[in-house]
Design a protein around this motif. Structure first.
Motif, PDB file in Angstrom:
ATOM      1  N   GLU A   1     -24.395 -25.452  16.890  1.00 35.96           N
ATOM      2  CA  GLU A   1     -25.073 -25.110  18.230  1.00 35.96           C
ATOM      3  C   GLU A   1     -26.288 -23.965  18.853  1.00 35.96           C
ATOM      4  O   GLU A   1     -25.613 -22.944  18.940  1.00 35.96           O
ATOM      5  CB  GLU A   1     -23.379 -24.266  18.993  1.00 35.96           C
TER       6      GLU A   1
ATOM      7  N   GLY B   1     -25.631 -15.934  11.557  1.00 37.95           N
ATOM      8  CA  GLY B   1     -25.577 -17.427  10.912  1.00 37.95           C
ATOM      9  C   GLY B   1     -26.046 -18.026  10.151  1.00 37.95           C
ATOM     10  O   GLY B   1     -26.223 -17.480   9.144  1.00 37.95           O
TER      11      GLY B   1
ATOM     12  N   ASN C   1     -27.102 -21.728  12.726  1.00 36.65           N
ATOM     13  CA  ASN C   1     -26.488 -21.693  14.448  1.00 36.65           C
ATOM     14  C   ASN C   1     -25.296 -20.712  14.056  1.00 36.65           C
ATOM     15  O   ASN C   1     -24.990 -20.178  13.169  1.00 36.65           O
ATOM     16  CB  ASN C   1     -24.957 -23.189  13.296  1.00 36.65           C
ATOM     17  N   PRO C   2     -24.969 -20.044  15.758  1.00 34.23           N
ATOM     18  CA  PRO C   2     -24.545 -18.941  15.981  1.00 34.23           C
ATOM     19  C   PRO C   2     -23.469 -17.974  15.732  1.00 34.23           C
ATOM     20  O   PRO C   2     -22.966 -17.197  14.999  1.00 34.23           O
ATOM     21  CB  PRO C   2     -25.765 -18.039  16.890  1.00 34.23           C
ATOM     22  N   SER C   3     -22.291 -19.648  15.240  1.00 32.61           N
ATOM     23  CA  SER C   3     -21.072 -19.063  15.508  1.00 32.61           C
ATOM     24  C   SER C   3     -20.464 -20.224  14.432  1.00 32.61           C
ATOM     25  O   SER C   3     -19.476 -21.236  14.481  1.00 32.61           O
ATOM     26  CB  SER C   3     -20.415 -19.546  16.335  1.00 32.61           C
TER      27      SER C   3
ATOM     28  N   TYR D   1     -17.912 -21.063  11.218  1.00 33.18           N
ATOM     29  CA  TYR D   1     -16.582 -21.037  10.922  1.00 33.18           C
ATOM     30  C   TYR D   1     -16.774 -20.110   9.734  1.00 33.18           C
ATOM     31  O   TYR D   1     -16.948 -20.573   8.475  1.00 33.18           O
ATOM     32  CB  TYR D   1     -15.950 -22.858  10.519  1.00 33.18           C
TER      33      TYR D   1
END
Length: 796
Positions: A51, A633, A705-707, A709
């Motif tokens: 994302e 990220g 991807n800033p988020s 897992y």
């Protein structure tokens, strides 16, 4: 003008052939370093949605009309997958049946005058077909060797083996299956059809093949590995449905055997694809029924109707039926172990000597198979034809040149037949139909069946793992039906009951061997019911499958799992290992050195890290100015290579761009970050960068991807394993236990209607509560909050 077109066509074909890699370059070597992006190793897939800013920009521009088009295209491509797989199955079946028909017709016509001449023709016919198959595989499509199911299972598990879903692999699989199966080797075409369906699905999902200029831009809708995974799942189910005419069995096979992730929406599309395949195959059978397909007759598309066999069974028969399950488990486990040893020896010593040795090996096996198939019936005594029923429709013996039940071969009298020739001088489908056939008491002798069982079992073990497309479904059915019929003969002689049919026991034997070798239960049970068209046998098939699987599991793993491990495919099984319960996430990664990038990084530093490291994902950190380091990220290697290749996002300043505003200077299109399926992608060594380029900078914030897992360091490794596998992840961050909770998500927070305001729901919910509202709990300054990922970095 015509000559010019012809000349252009020749030049195009020559250019396409010159672009083909050599077999040594294209072949996937066993034991390659997992995770390597260079060389011939396997690589993980990015099933997680990245994302980043480019992705969010694309999603923001997608309205309801475009979203609806996206859904329609999913169903349309599922339709095309069903049609394409059905047509591929039609081509393979018709070609195999016709080659086998020409071979048997020529052999039977020649042996009327000379058995030696017929023997030579029989051997040459098989040798030519098998040579064509192994030549195509070794010189054109090395990834098409074997059944392909372990590789596809690995792909759906998150592992991309290079070359398994390419266009040349599809062509090699189809042509190679025709040659190997038509040449009489002890293997089947059903396993390769699963790989064929997966290749068709992958090619349609990416809009065709760029290398061979077969590209349709209107099909290039799906750009993520997750979408391609769903399409390949549809292709696997379509392959089973086309191979066995078992659409429901195909859906269950995809669910039970090959996939690691499943959704209810995917179930609909898989079922739809399998239904389309069933319609296509049924239409082809109706068209071929009028004699338009040459020698294609009752064989080909498998359905062994045993509805006219045993109607009922007694309690006394359950014991020998259970015994069939035990035999299937033992022989299946032995088959798996023997193929493992032989395949390992073949790969370590034999196949390393080059393609010439592979070709000689397969041709030698073909020669041995032909000699045994033709020679053993010559050593058998012919049997007199039994008295057949008036309405049975079975003629004894068959006229010369005809194949089916009661084949007359090397017999002195006209009313005699050869029971071994009845098995050997038939296609595999027709031979299994003969073994399953009802009302054919005493067609086979115990000595003949035992001879065939030992011979064919040995040939199947030796043939599996050679450089030709090889499936184990049909050989397994032939092996199981042989010893099943032997047990049925014993039961008939012991109980002296006329309602016991040997064909029923042959069916149970086939199910038991497949269960003992492949360790499938539900899908295999449904497939056996669909291909036999007899629902009354369902409880018995369930019984032998449960017993055979339990017995086989006591010795080793299933066939596909063992072959996947032998090929170096790191599958994540559904259950974690027992010792993981005593380990934590920190212990699992304690020996790793975390390689990271700054948010604004120099191009030369990116190139240096990519050349010195084999990692595929890198944390990106930022220094806000207060002396702390904050992880913002995750950036992928493939995305970094795209940025280096395009050079459009290079900047002279080492200061970050403004990502808080509405516009971010991202000049790369989101589609450029998509890696072609089953390819090696770009390499940093093949990207030219001038000295001026190396002195420039890249702001990685818009592309990461800033988020990602994350898990706390003291989480049990079992829990991490389940999270990693169920979400289909490629990377997961291990962080120190956070010191502050900013909220709590419950089910209520996730049930938000489309027209509701999320802020209103949040106000009335106790699930999300800012921690700084309660100073009695925190006892600290709310502005001095520690970053959640501040302790991630480990440096040597």
């Amino acid at each position: 003008m015509l000559s010019n077109h012809f000349q252009n066509g020749i030049e195009t074909a020559r250019l396409a052939w010159s672009r083909l890699p050599s077999s040594e370059d294209a072949e996937v070597h066993d034991g390659a370093d997992f995770g390597s992006t260079s060389g011939n190793g396997v690589e993980s897939l990015d099933y997680e949605i990245i994302e980043n800013y480019a992705y969010r920009e694309e999603q923001a521009q997608r309205g309801k009309l475009l979203s609806g088009y996206y859904v329609v295209m999913k169903w349309f491509i599922a339709l095309l997958i069903g049609i394409g797989t059905g047509l591929a199955a039609i081509v393979i079946n018709i070609a195999v049946e016709n080659f086998a028909g020409w071979k048997f017709s020529a052999t039977f016509s020649i042996i009327q005058t000379s058995y030696l001449a017929g023997f030579v023709v029989y051997i040459l016919f098989n040798l030519v077909l098998v040579f064509s198959s192994v030549f195509i595989i070794t010189q054109f499509a090395p990834a098409a060797a074997g059944s392909g199911i372990p590789e596809i299972k690995g792909y759906l598990n998150g592992v991309d083996t290079h070359g398994i879903l390419l266009f040349r692999t599809l062509i090699g699989k189809i042509l190679g299956s025709i040659g190997s199966v038509g040449g009489g080797l002890a293997l089947g075409k059903e396993g390769p059809l699963v790989h064929t369906g997966a290749c068709i699905a992958s090619l349609l999902g990416q809009g065709g093949s760029t290398k061979y200029h077969l590209r349709a831009r209107w099909l290039q809708v799906f750009r993520s590995d997750r979408d391609h995974r769903d399409l390949v799942t549809c292709g696997c189910a379509a392959g089973v449905a086309a191979a066995f005419r078992a659409p429901v069995g195909g859906v269950l096979f995809a669910l039970e055997e090959v996939t690691s992730w499943w959704r209810s929406q995917l179930m609909w599309r898989v079922f739809f694809t399998s239904a389309i395949v069933a319609v296509i195959v049924r239409t082809a059978m109706a068209w071929c029924g009028s004699g338009k397909c040459g020698h294609f007759g009752s064989g080909g598309f498998i359905i062994w109707d045993v509805s006219g066999g045993q109607e009922d069974y007694s309690f006394e028969e359950l014991l020998p039926m259970a015994f069939i399950g035990v035999i299937g488990g033992l022989l299946g486990a032995l088959f798996n172990q023997l193929t493992l040893y032989i395949t390992r020896w073949r790969r370590q010593y034999l196949h390393k000597k080059g393609n010439r040795v592979k070709i000689i090996e397969v041709c030698l096996i073909s020669l041995i198979t032909s000699i045994i198939s033709f020679g053993l019936p010559l050593l058998r005594k012919c049997s007199p034809c039994p008295e057949s029923e008036a309405n049975s429709g079975i003629e004894c013996p068959r006229p010369p040149g005809m194949y089916g039940n009661y084949v007359r071969f090397y017999c002195a009298k006209d009313n005699e037949y050869n029971d071994l020739a009845t098995i050997f001088f038939n296609t595999q489908d027709d031979a299994i139909r003969n073994l399953f056939s009802a009302k054919t008491f005493h067609e086979y002798s115990a000595q003949g069946l035992l001879t065939f069982l030992v011979m064919f079992y040995t040939l199947a073990v030796v043939t599996f793992g050679t450089a030709v497309p090889a499936g184990q479904f049909v050989p397994g059915i032939m092996i199981g039906s042989t010893y099943g019929r032997l047990v049925g003969m014993f039961v008939v002689n012991f109980y002296k009951k006329l309602n016991i049919d040997e064909g029923t026991y042959a069916l149970l034997g086939a199910a038991s061997f497949l269960g003992g070798s492949m360790r499938m239960t539900v899908s295999l049970c449904v497939i056996m019911v669909e291909i036999t068209n007899n629902l009354k046998l369902l409880p018995l098939i369930m019984l032998v499958l449960l017993i055979s699987k339990a017995v086989g599991d006591a010795f080793n793993e299933g066939l596909y799992e063992m072959q996947a491990r032998l090929r170096g495919i790191p599958l994540l099984e559904s259950r974690p290992k027992y010792h993981m319960r005593k380990m934590t996430a920190k212990e699992a990664c304690r020996n790793q050195k975390v390689v990271y990038f700054l948010r604004v990084v120099k191009v030369a530093d990116v190139v240096s890290v990519l050349r010195s490291s084999k990692h595929n994902g890198f944390p990106v950190v930022d220094c806000p100015g207060n002396g702390e380091t904050l992880v913002i990220g995750l950036i992928l290697r493939s995305h970094l290579l795209v940025l280096l290749q395009s050079k459009v996002d290079f900047q002279h300043s080492s200061l970050p761009c403004n990502i808080n505003g509405e516009s971010v200077p991202v000049r790369c299109d989101f589609s450029e970050f998509v890696k072609p399926v089953s390819s090696k992608g770009m390499s940093v060594d093949k990207i030219y960068l001038s000295p001026d380029d190396l002195e420039m900078y890249i702001d990685l914030a818009p592309f990461l991807n800033p988020s990602p897992y994350i898990v706390p360091e003291d989480m049990s490794l079992t829990k991490v394993y389940n999270l990693f596998r169920q979400l289909g992840l490629r990377h997961i961050f291990v962080v120190p236990r956070p010191s502050c909770v900013i909220g709590l998500i419950t089910r209520k927070n996730l049930i938000i209607e489309e027209n509701e305001d999320p802020a209103t729901v949040e106000l009335h919910s106790t699930g999300v509560r800012p921690c700084w509202h309660d100073r009695r709990v925190l006892g600290r300054d709310p502005d001095a909050e520690d970053p959640l990922l501040s302790g991630l970095l480990v440096q040597d």
